[in-house]
Design an enzyme around this catalytic site. Structure first.
Site, PDB file in Angstrom:
ATOM      1  N   HIS A 115       0.811  -1.222   0.000  1.00 34.77           N
ATOM      2  CA  HIS A 115       0.000   0.000   0.000  1.00 34.77           C
ATOM      3  C   HIS A 115       0.843   1.271   0.000  1.00 34.77           C
ATOM      4  O   HIS A 115       0.333   2.359  -0.285  1.00 34.77           O
ATOM      5  CB  HIS A 115      -0.992  -0.003   1.175  1.00 34.77           C
ATOM      6  CG  HIS A 115      -0.380   0.236   2.520  1.00 34.77           C
ATOM      7  ND1 HIS A 115      -0.098  -0.773   3.413  1.00 34.77           N
ATOM      8  CD2 HIS A 115      -0.004   1.385   3.144  1.00 34.77           C
ATOM      9  CE1 HIS A 115       0.408  -0.265   4.514  1.00 34.77           C
ATOM     10  NE2 HIS A 115       0.475   1.045   4.387  1.00 34.77           N
ATOM     11  N   ASP A 146       0.180  -7.677   1.274  1.00 37.35           N
ATOM     12  CA  ASP A 146       0.561  -6.281   1.455  1.00 37.35           C
ATOM     13  C   ASP A 146       2.077  -6.108   1.470  1.00 37.35           C
ATOM     14  O   ASP A 146       2.640  -5.431   2.341  1.00 37.35           O
ATOM     15  CB  ASP A 146      -0.042  -5.704   2.739  1.00 37.35           C
ATOM     16  CG  ASP A 146       0.019  -4.174   2.763  1.00 37.35           C
ATOM     17  OD1 ASP A 146       0.214  -3.576   1.694  1.00 37.35           O
ATOM     18  OD2 ASP A 146      -0.109  -3.595   3.861  1.00 37.35           O
ATOM     19  N   SER A 221       4.803   2.518   7.896  1.00 37.37           N
ATOM     20  CA  SER A 221       4.433   1.370   7.072  1.00 37.37           C
ATOM     21  C   SER A 221       5.597   0.918   6.206  1.00 37.37           C
ATOM     22  O   SER A 221       6.213   1.716   5.497  1.00 37.37           O
ATOM     23  CB  SER A 221       3.248   1.732   6.173  1.00 37.37           C
ATOM     24  OG  SER A 221       2.070   1.881   6.913  1.00 37.37           O
TER      25      SER A 221
END
Length: 389
Positions: A115, A146, A221
Site C-alpha cells: 500500500h 501487502d 508502514s
C-alpha cells in the site's frame, strides 16, 4: 575675569584627580552588586550549579538500544511515491505519499508494504539514512500479503538480518525504526502484545500478525520491526486507531516468515505464485450442517471446482443443486472439506492460512465427506486465480 578662569581650571583639575582616584572602586562595587542581584534570591547568596565531571554513561539496556539503532539505521529507507490525481480547480496535479522500507541485500532490493507504492504512477524515490536519493523500480508486488519488492542502484548498501518469526513470544522487547509523519530515522520501543490473525488493508487475512505497543504511525508502514538483537521479525503495516490517524498503542506487523515465503517468487517471477486447491467454497457451521444433513458439524463446502485446477484433477466434486442461505445462493451436493494435511478446516481462511505454508506444485492430503463417507485424497496444488481458493 582672570580670577574666574583660574578657579575654573582648579575645579576641573580637582575633579579629574578625584574621578581617577575613586571611580574604579565605585564601578567595581556597582558591578558586584549587580551580579549578586542576578544570582541571588532574598538572602543574596550567589547561584551555584553542579555540573557532571565526565561524559554520561549508559546502562546495559540503553547501550543495547543505542547499538541496535546505530547498526540498523543505515538499512532503513524513506520511500516517497508520486501519483497524478485530478483536482477540479487545477486539473492533474502530483500527490505524494510516504512510507518506510529496508534493504535486503547489496544488490539494492528493498522490502516495503504494497500500500506504500500501490498508487505510484509517477515514480518512487528511496532516500537512504545518508540523505542520498535514488529512483526505485518495482520488482514485484503481493497485494494479498501487502508486500512490495523494490530495487535501487546504490553503492555500499547495508542489509538487515532476517530472524525466524516462528518462535515469537508475547512480552519480548521489540523496536520499530521508520519515518513516522516524515520524521526520518525515528526509533520506538515496546513489547509484543499478542500474536493474532487480522485483516490487512486489502481485506486479506494476515496469519500470526505481530501486535505491539511500540509506537507506529503513518509513515512507519513498510519499516522493520526488530527483536532485541536488531534482527527483523516483522514488517510494520497498520495501526488500530479508532478513527484517529495516529498511534493508539496497538500496531501490527506482518511476520517476516510470511515475507520470506513470497520473496523468492517476487525476485524470480515478479509476482507471487500462490498455491491453490482450485475451488470456490462456502463455510459451513453446526446449524447449517444440521439443516443440510451433513456428516460433519463444520467444514468448507465446495461450491464448484475450477476447470483444470488442482481439485478437478484430484477428483473433488462441486455442488449440483442450488439453494439459498437468506438471500445468498449456494450450491449443495458438493464435497465437504474437513481437514488439510490432518489439520481441521472450518472456513476458507483456514485453507488460505495453510496455503501460505506451501508453494504451487506441493502435494497435500485433503480429507472430505462425500455424503456420509469420509475420503482422504492426495492433491497437487495449482496456482491461485482471482476467483478461487
Amino acid at each position: 575675569m582672570r580670577l574666574r578662569r583660574i578657579v575654573l581650571v582648579v575645579v576641573l583639575v580637582g575633579g579629574f584627580i578625584f574621578l581617577t582616584a575613586h571611580l574604579p572602586s565605585v564601578l567595581g562595587r556597582l558591578s558586584l552588586h549587580h551580579v549578586s542581584l542576578l544570582g541571588a534570591h532574598d538572602g543574596g547568596s550567589p547561584l551555584e550549579l553542579t555540573e557532571a565531571e565526565a561524559a554520561p554513561t549508559y546502562d546495559a539496556e540503553e547501550q543495547n538500544n543505542i547499538g541496535i539503532y546505530k547498526r540498523v539505521l543505515p538499512s532503513v529507507v524513506n520511500i516517497t511515491s508520486t501519483n497524478l490525481v485530478f483536482d477540479f480547480f487545477y486539473g492533474t496535479v502530483p500527490q505524494q505519499g510516504q512510507g518506510s522500507g529496508f534493504v535486503l541485500d547489496k544488490a539494492g532490493h528493498v522490502l516495503t508494504n504494497y500500500h506504500v507504492v500501490a498508487r505510484a504512477n509517477r515514480g518512487i524515490e528511496v532516500m537512504l539514512s545518508n540523505k542520498r536519493r535514488y529512483s526505485a523500480k518495482v520488482v514485484g508486488t503481493d497485494r494479498v500479503h501487502d508486500l512490495a519488492l523494490l530495487q535501487i542502484d546504490a553503492p555500499d548498501l547495508q542489509a538487515v538480518t532476517l530472524a525466524d518469526s516462528g518462535g515469537l513470544a508475547v512480552g519480548q522487547k521489540v523496536y520499530a525504526i521508520g519515518n513516522p509523519f516524515g520524521l526520518s530515522g525515528t526509533m520506538t520501543r515496546g513489547i509484543i502484545s499478542s500474536i493474532r490473525s487480522i485483516r490487512g488493508s486489502e481485506g486479506a487475512l494476515i496469519e500470526d500478525a505481530i501486535q505491539t505497543d511500540a509506537a507506529i504511525n503513518p509513515g512507519n508502514s513498510g519499516g522493520p520491526l526488530l527483536n532485541s538483537r536488531g534482527e527483523v521479525i516483522g514488517i510494520n503495516t497498520m495501526i488500530a486507531s479508532n478513527g484517529a490517524d495516529q498511534s493508539s498503542g496497538i500496531g501490527f506487523a506482518i511476520p517476516v516468515n510470511t515475507a520470506k515465503a513470497v520473496l523468492a517468487d517476487l525476485t524470480k517471477y515478479g509476482r507471487v505464485k500462490r498455491p491453490s486447491l482450485g475451488i470456490v467454497s462456502y463455510a459451513i457451521g453446526p446449524d447449517l450442517a444440521s439443516q443440510m444433513g451433513l456428516a460433519a458439524d463444520s467444514g468448507v463446502l465446495i461450491q464448484k471446482v475450477i476447470p483444470g485446477g488442482a481439485a478437478e484433477r484430484a477428483g473433488l466434486r462441486g455442488g449440483n443443486e442450488q439453494a439459498y442461505v437468506g438471500n445468498t445462493p449456494i450450491m449443495l451436493g458438493g464435497d465437504l472439506i474437513v481437514a488439510v494435511d490432518g489439520k481441521e478446516v472450518t472456513d476458507p481462511q483456514d485453507i488460505n492460512a495453510m496455503m501460505d505454508k506451501h508453494q504451487a506444485g506441493d502435494t497435500v492430503s485433503v480429507t472430505i465427506y462425500r455424503g456420509r463417507k469420509q475420503i482422504t485424497l492426495k492433491l497437487i496444488l495449482g496456482e491461485a486465480r482471482d476467483e478461487n481458493t
